[in-house]
Design a protein around this motif. Sequence first.
Motif, mmCIF file in Angstrom:
data_model
loop_
_atom_site.group_PDB
_atom_site.id
_atom_site.type_symbol
_atom_site.label_atom_id
_atom_site.label_comp_id
_atom_site.label_asym_id
_atom_site.label_seq_id
_atom_site.Cartn_x
_atom_site.Cartn_y
_atom_site.Cartn_z
ATOM 1 N N GLY A 128 -3.696 3.951 -1.718
ATOM 2 C CA GLY A 128 -3.971 2.909 -2.703
ATOM 3 C C GLY A 128 -3.317 1.608 -2.296
ATOM 4 O O GLY A 128 -2.370 1.595 -1.497
ATOM 5 N N THR A 174 -8.604 2.265 -4.187
ATOM 6 C CA THR A 174 -8.309 3.697 -4.219
ATOM 7 C C THR A 174 -9.184 4.378 -3.183
ATOM 8 O O THR A 174 -10.405 4.173 -3.168
ATOM 9 C CB THR A 174 -8.580 4.297 -5.603
ATOM 10 O OG1 THR A 174 -7.760 3.653 -6.573
ATOM 11 C CG2 THR A 174 -8.291 5.790 -5.611
ATOM 12 N N THR A 214 0.847 -1.195 0.000
ATOM 13 C CA THR A 214 0.000 0.000 0.000
ATOM 14 C C THR A 214 0.880 1.240 0.000
ATOM 15 O O THR A 214 2.039 1.190 0.422
ATOM 16 C CB THR A 214 -0.934 0.015 1.227
ATOM 17 O OG1 THR A 214 -1.810 1.151 1.153
ATOM 18 C CG2 THR A 214 -0.157 0.094 2.526
#
Length: 211
Positions: A99, A114, A78
């Motif tokens: 994200g 997202t 991430t």
Amino acid sequence: MSTRRFAGAAMAAAAMMAFAGAAEAQGAARAEQRDRPAGNVPPADQPLIRRIPEPSIAVEGGFGMLGYLGGTAGVGPTWNVRVTGSMSRRVAVEGNYIGSVNQRAALGRSLVMTSLDAGLRYNVLRADEAVVQPFVVAGLGYTGWAGEGGDAFALSVPLTVGVERLVTRNIKLGARLNFRPAFFDDLTVRGAASQVGGDSWALLAHGGGAF
């Protein structure tokens, strides 16, 4: 009093005044040197985070790992970009983009998340009170997932605990643990026996500039 004695007394007085002035100047120089910060390292009797003007804006980026609750997908990488604006030494506002990419084991495919959110941050300790500054953040935002079984829109309520500190006057480092409950989300794969959602957690290290 003879001229010779008068001259000697005047020279002695001048010497004493010069000595006193030099001593006073040396004392002022020592005080100034003592009060002046030595680079970015404070004296031993002060916290590592010094009493300096709090940066009003910080721009940071972070990397870490993200996992889902309920077995929606495996743990994956991430990343995060964040802008923080200080309202006071205790309170700040944050704008976040986060994200991630996680593998869905049953499908062998990726689930791409997202998320955009805004949060209110509270500093548990002020920056001058400890070696690191602990804080908590609560926010509200949007989360969407791309990939098979994804969901284009969900409401998220990110909750964060973390620590950070200034390394220099303009460089900030830290870490945070984020729990991101999702609402109105459905990441169930067609034909699956049970429904799964998008509740997730993330552990990130971050750094950036403070101005």
